[in-house]
Design a protein around this motif. Structure first.
Motif, PDB file in Angstrom:
ATOM      1  N   THR A  29       0.832  -1.372  -0.001  1.00 54.84           N
ATOM      2  CA  THR A  29      -0.094   0.107  -0.168  1.00 54.84           C
ATOM      3  C   THR A  29       0.902   1.120   0.040  1.00 54.84           C
ATOM      4  OG1 THR A  29      -1.572  -1.059   1.154  1.00 54.84           O
ATOM      5  CG2 THR A  29      -1.806   1.225   1.225  1.00 54.84           C
ATOM      6  N   ILE A  30       1.725   1.243   0.768  1.00 58.99           N
ATOM      7  CA  ILE A  30       2.787   2.310   0.866  1.00 58.99           C
ATOM      8  C   ILE A  30       3.477   2.796  -0.657  1.00 58.99           C
ATOM      9  CG2 ILE A  30       5.169   3.213   1.818  1.00 58.99           C
ATOM     10  CD1 ILE A  30       4.570   1.808   4.335  1.00 58.99           C
ATOM     11  N   ASN A  31       3.967   1.625  -1.185  1.00 57.02           N
ATOM     12  CA  ASN A  31       4.286   1.592  -2.712  1.00 57.02           C
ATOM     13  C   ASN A  31       3.294   2.046  -3.651  1.00 57.02           C
ATOM     14  OD1 ASN A  31       7.148   0.937  -2.535  1.00 57.02           O
ATOM     15  ND2 ASN A  31       6.824  -0.945  -2.634  1.00 57.02           N
ATOM     16  N   ASP A  32       2.240   1.435  -3.329  1.00 57.42           N
ATOM     17  CA  ASP A  32       1.132   2.236  -4.505  1.00 57.42           C
ATOM     18  C   ASP A  32       0.751   3.546  -4.198  1.00 57.42           C
ATOM     19  OD1 ASP A  32       1.217  -0.409  -5.434  1.00 57.42           O
ATOM     20  OD2 ASP A  32      -0.295  -1.174  -4.407  1.00 57.42           O
ATOM     21  N   THR A  33       0.712   3.782  -2.898  1.00 57.06           N
ATOM     22  CA  THR A  33       0.287   5.395  -2.702  1.00 57.06           C
ATOM     23  C   THR A  33       1.230   6.313  -2.728  1.00 57.06           C
ATOM     24  OG1 THR A  33      -1.098   4.367  -0.844  1.00 57.06           O
ATOM     25  CG2 THR A  33      -0.972   6.794  -0.740  1.00 57.06           C
ATOM     26  N   PHE A  34       2.523   6.074  -2.357  1.00 60.99           N
ATOM     27  CA  PHE A  34       3.524   7.128  -2.315  1.00 60.99           C
ATOM     28  C   PHE A  34       4.466   6.909  -3.337  1.00 60.99           C
ATOM     29  CE2 PHE A  34       1.750   6.641   1.952  1.00 60.99           C
ATOM     30  CZ  PHE A  34       1.353   7.904   2.268  1.00 60.99           C
ATOM     31  N   GLY A  35       4.675   5.874  -4.038  1.00 61.55           N
ATOM     32  CA  GLY A  35       5.777   5.438  -5.045  1.00 61.55           C
ATOM     33  C   GLY A  35       6.779   4.690  -4.606  1.00 61.55           C
TER      34      GLY A  35
END
Length: 791
Positions: free
Chosen positions: A530-536
C-alpha cells in the motif's frame, strides 16, 4: 751439383715446411671460423627463440586473461541472457571498455556468438550485430575456423586490401562452464614486428616458426609472414633432428638449442610459449654468417701467396676477432642472467662495436617492452636490476633510482611486514618462492596489489634470484566487487539471502558443537504494498533503507541481519535463547513504530521468532519462523509470534490455554490432556525463574511419568472404541518415539538453564501441540461416540 742438390733439397724441404705451415695455418683458420660460426649460430638461435616466445607469451597471456574476465563478468553474462535489453547491453559495453584499456598498444576485438547473431566489439565498433546467415563472407572464414578448432586459441593473418599491411591476430575462445560464448583477439602489426626482427625474418639468414606440440607449423616467416599447413619436413628432413625435437616438445620445461646435420640450417632454437601448447622454433643458417665452402680456396691461395703473413693473420684473427667475439658471447650470457652488466665491445668504433651496440639495443628494447616486471636479486637479497615496467610500478624512472632507494632496503616496498618475512625467508634458505601475492608500496606511499614469482639461479657466472612482478590491483578490485555483488543487497547494503544461508549453516554447526542457544527473527513491514502504491517506489526504497538502519542499531556486532526479499528481513542471533530473541524483536518493533517518515505517518512490522532445536534441519527451523510470521500478520500485524502463539509479553508467551476444540469427547482423555496443559505451563513458568534447574528436572521427570501413563490409557481406550488397528499401531509408534526422545533428553544429570528451556519448548511443541492437538484430533470421530472407559 752437390751444393746445388743441397740447395734444391733445402728448397724442397723449405717448400714442404712452407706448405705444411700453410696447410696447418689454413686448417687452423678454417677450424676457428667454423667454431665461431657454430657458436654464433647457436647463440642467435637461442636468443631469437627466447625473445619471440616471450613476446607471444605476453600477447597470449593477456588474451587468455581477457577471455577469462569476459566469461566471468556478471554484466556480460546478463547481456548474453537478454541481448536485446539496451540497459544491460550498455553495462556490458562499459565492462568491455575497461577490458580494452589493457590493449591500448595493440588492436583488440571481442566477438560474442549468441543464438541468432554475432556481435563484434573493438575500439571502432560497439557491439555491432551481424546476422549469422550473412556473416560468412570470404573474410570471415577465420571465425568459423576458431569455432571448429579443438584448441582454445588460434592464429589468423589479416591483409588490408588497399595496402601491404598485415596483422597477425591471436584468437582465444571465451568459454564458460564448457559453453562457447565467443572469441577474444589481439592484433600484432607485422610491419613493426618485421622491423624489430629484420635479421631473423630474412629467409637468407633464418626462419622463425610457431609450431604446436605435434610439430605442425602454425606460422612461418619464410618468404614473408604467412600461415601454413606444412610440417617441419619441408624445412629439415633429418630424422635424428625430428626425434630430438619431439623429445623437446614433449617436455617443454626450458629453452633448448638443437644442432642440425646435413641441412641448410645449422641450429634450431626451441622455446615454449607459456600458457599454450605452442613453441617458437628459430632455424638459423650457419653459412649466412660465414660460408666457409665459398671462401676456403680463396683463403688457401691468399695464405700460399702471403706466407710471411700467415702467423700474423692467425694471431690477428685470434686477438682481433675470436677473442672479442668470445667476450661478446660471454657478456651476452652474463647479461642474460644479470642485466646490470654491460655488453662487451660497446666502446669500440668498428663494425664489432656497432654489432655490440645493436645487440644491446635489441635486448634493452625487448626487455623494456614486455608488460611484466623483471628484476634480479643477488644471493643476499639485494636488488641489483629492474626493467622499465618494474621500476615504474614504484613511481621511479630508472634502474639506478630503484637500486638507490630500495637496493639494500627491499623491506620498504612491502606494506605488510609479514609478507616481507615470508619473502625474505625464501631468500635466506635459497629456495624458489613460486607465486606470492602481497601489498607493495610506491615511493609516494600508495599501495597496490602485486603477484611475485621468484626463482633461485646459479648459471653463467651469476648467483642470485630472478623475479617476475605483475600488478594485479585491478584484478583484486574486480574480485572485491564481485564478492560484494554476490553477498550484499544493493539497496539496503545488508547481506543478501545467499550470505545469510551460508552464515546460518556455520552457526548451526557451532551451536551443535558447543551446545549454545541460537535463535532467528523474521520480520516483515506491514502494508508495504500500500505504501508503494500510494507514495511510489522511491519513497518505499527510502523507507526500506531507513528501516535497515533502525533495525541494525538494535543488534550486536555478532548478530547478522539480511534482506530476505522485498520488505522482509531475517536476523540470526548467536548465543541467544528464545527469551532473548523476543526482547530483541520487541526492541526492533518499538523502534520501527517510533521511526517517523516525513511522508508516511505510521510504519509497523510483524515478527516471527524461533530458537533452533539441536535435531532439526535449517529448512525445518526456517519454516517454523516463517509460519509464526504468517500467524502474526494474519492475527492483526504489529506483533511478535512464536510457538503458534501471539505474545507481547513473556507471561503471555508461556501460558497454554485449553480450548473446547481440543476436547476428544472422552472424559478420561480430556482430563489427562488438561492436566498435561497445567504441568507444561508450570514447567515453562519455572524456566523463567533463576536457579530453578533442580525443580525443573523433577517436574520434567514427573511429566514423563504422567505422559507414559496417559499414552497407555489412551491406547487402551482407542482399542476399545474401535480405532482401526493400522492407525492404532502408527499412533503407538508415535507414543514410543516421543517417550524415547523425552527420556534421552532428561537422562543428563546436570542440566543448564538453557538446556531445561530447550526441553520445555520441546515438550510444548512436540508433545502438546504437534501430538496432542494435531495427531490426537485424528481419532476424535471415534472417541466422541462414547464418553467414558467401560466398566
Amino acid at each position: 751439383m752437390h751444393k746445388s742438390s743441397m740447395i734444391r733439397k733445402y728448397r724442397l724441404y723449405l717448400l714442404v715446411i712452407i706448405m705444411i705451415a700453410i696447410a696447418v695455418t689454413a686448417f687452423m683458420l678454417v677450424k676457428e671460423l667454423n667454431h665461431v660460426t657454430e657458436k654464433r649460430a647457436e647463440a642467435y638461435a637461442d636468443l631469437h627463440s627466447r625473445e619471440l616466445a616471450t613476446l607471444f607469451s605476453s600477447y597470449l597471456s593477456r588474451d587468455i586473461t581477457l577471455a577469462q574476465n569476459t566469461a566471468a563478468s556478471a554484466q556480460i553474462k546478463a547481456w548474453l541472457k537478454d541481448e536485446f535489453n539496451q540497459e544491460v547491453k550498455s553495462q556490458a559495453l562499459d565492462t568491455l571498455s575497461v577490458f580494452n584499456q589493457s590493449s591500448k598498444d595493440q588492436k583488440m576485438f571481442v566477438a560474442f556468438d549468441t543464438s541468432s547473431n554475432v556481435y563484434y566489439f573493438n575500439t571502432e565498433t560497439a557491439l555491432a550485430k551481424i546476422n549469422i546467415e550473412s556473416r560468412m563472407s570470404h573474410d570471415d572464414y577465420w571465425y568459423q575456423e576458431v569455432i571448429d578448432s579443438p584448441h582454445p586459441y588460434t592464429l589468423y593473418l589479416e591483409r588490408e586490401p588497399l595496402s601491404t599491411a598485415v596483422t597477425l591476430w591471436i584468437n582465444v575462445k571465451i568459454i564458460q562452464n564448457g559453453a562457447f560464448l565467443g572469441v577474444v583477439g589481439t592484433g600484432i602489426n607485422m610491419d613493426n614486428f618485421n622491423e624489430d626482427t629484420a635479421f631473423f625474418t630474412n629467409p637468407e639468414t633464418a626462419t622463425a616458426l610457431i609450431i604446436d606440440a605435434s610439430g605442425d607449423i602454425k606460422l612461418d616467416t619464410d618468404n614473408g609472414i604467412k600461415l601454413t599447413n606444412m610440417t617441419l619436413q619441408h624445412y629439415v628432413s633429418n630424422e635424428s633432428f625430428h626425434e630430438r625435437l619431439a623429445n623437446a616438445l614433449n617436455a617443454p620445461i626450458s629453452n633448448t638449442v638443437l644442432s642440425i646435420e646435413n641441412s641448410v640450417y645449422s641450429h634450431a632454437g626451441i622455446s615454449p610459449i607459456k600458457g599454450s601448447n605452442w613453441s617458437v622454433i628459430s632455424l638459423i643458417k650457419g653459412q649466412a654468417f660465414y660460408e666457409m665452402e665459398r671462401y676456403g680456396l680463396i683463403f688457401f691461395y691468399i695464405l700460399t701467396i702471403l706466407l710471411v703473413l700467415v702467423i700474423a693473420i692467425h694471431i690477428s684473427i685470434h686477438h682481433i676477432f675470436i677473442k672479442p667475439f668470445d667476450a661478446l658471447i660471454n657478456s651476452l650470457n652474463q647479461n642474460s642472467a644479470a642485466h646490470s652488466l654491460t655488453i662487451y665491445g660497446l666502446d669500440r668504433n668498428d663494425e664489432f662495436g656497432q654489432l655490440a651496440a645493436s645487440i644491446e639495443a635489441l635486448s634493452n628494447r625487448l626487455v623494456s617492452s614486455v608488460p611484466v616486471g623483471l628484476f634480479l636479486l643477488n644471493d643476499k637479497g639485494d636488488l641489483i636490476y629492474g626493467n622499465d615496467y618494474f621500476v615504474k610500478q614504484f613511481g621511479l624512472n630508472t634502474t639506478g633510482e630503484m637500486v638507490t632507494f630500495y637496493g639494500k632496503n627491499l623491506h620498504d616496498i612491502f606494506s605488510d611486514s609479514a609478507d616481507y618475512t615470508q619473502f625474505s625467508n625464501y631468500i635466506k634458505n635459497q629456495l624458489a618462492l613460486g607465486v606470492m601475492e602481497a601489498k607493495l608500496k610506491r615511493i609516494d606511499q600508495q599501495v597496490f596489489w602485486a603477484e611475485i614469482h621468484l626463482t633461485q639461479t646459479d648459471r653463467d657466472g651469476f648467483s642470485g634470484f630472478e623475479g617476475i612482478l605483475l600488478n594485479i590491483q585491478l584484478k583484486k578490485e574486480y574480485e572485491s566487487e564481485l564478492i560484494n555483488q554476490a553477498t550484499v543487497d544493493p539497496l539496503t547494503q545488508l547481506y543478501n539471502r545467499r550470505y545469510f544461508d551460508e552464515t546460518v549453516k556455520k552457526e548451526i554447526n557451532r551451536s551443535t558443537r558447543h551446545h549454545h542457544p541460537l535463535s532467528m527473527i523474521l520480520f516483515d513491514l506491514d502494508h508495504f504494498k500500500t505504501i508503494n502504491d500510494t507514495f511510489g517506489h522511491i519513497v518505499g526504497d527510502e523507507i526500506l533503507s531507513n528501516i535497515t538502519d533502525v533495525a541494525s542499531n538494535c543488534l550486536r556486532e555478532t548478530d547478522t541481519i539480511a534482506r530476505w526479499g522485498g520488505e522482509e528481513f531475517s536476523i540470526l542471533l548467536p548465543e541467544t535463547d528464545l527469551q532473548g530473541a523476543y526482547h530483541v524483536a520487541e526492541k526492533i518493533r518499538q523502534a520501527i513504530m517510533t521511526y517517523k517518515h516525513p511522508t508516511v505517518t505510521r510504519i509497523t512490522a510483524s515478527f516471527g521468532i524461533a530458537q533452533y532445536r539441536m535435531d532439526e534441519s535449517y529448512i525445518t527451523w526456517f519454516e517454523r519462523v516463517d509460519r509464526y510470521l504468517y500467524y502474526a500478520k494474519e492475527n492483526g500485524r504489529n506483533q511478535i509470534y512464536g510457538l503458534n502463539r501471539d505474545y507481547k509479553s513473556i507471561d503471555q508467551l508461556i501460558q497454554l490455554k485449553w480450548h473446547d476444540s481440543f476436547s476428544s469427547g472422552n472424559t478420561i482423555i480430556d482430563e489427562q490432556h488438561k492436566e498435561l496443559f497445567k504441568i507444561a505451563n508450570s514447567i515453562i513458568s519455572n524456566t523463567m525463574k533463576i536457579n530453578s534447574e533442580s525443580a525443573n528436572r523433577h517436574a520434567i521427570k514427573a511429566f514423563f511419568e504422567f505422559v507414559k501413563k496417559h499414552f497407555e490409557d489412551e491406547e487402551y481406550i482407542l482399542r476399545d472404541v474401535g480405532y482401526p488397528e493400522e492407525d492404532l499401531l502408527k499412533h503407538k509408534k508415535d507414543h514410543d518415539a516421543l517417550l524415547s526422545k523425552i527420556k534421552s533428553k532428561c537422562s543428563k544429570e546436570n542440566l543448564t538453564h538453557s538446556e531445561v528451556m530447550q526441553i520445555a519448548m520441546m515438550l510444548i511443541q512436540e508433545v502438546v501441540y504437534e501430538h496432542m492437538i494435531q495427531e490426537d484430533a485424528k481419532y476424535f470421530d471415534y472417541t466422541r461416540k462414547t464418553t467414558d472407559l467401560p466398566d
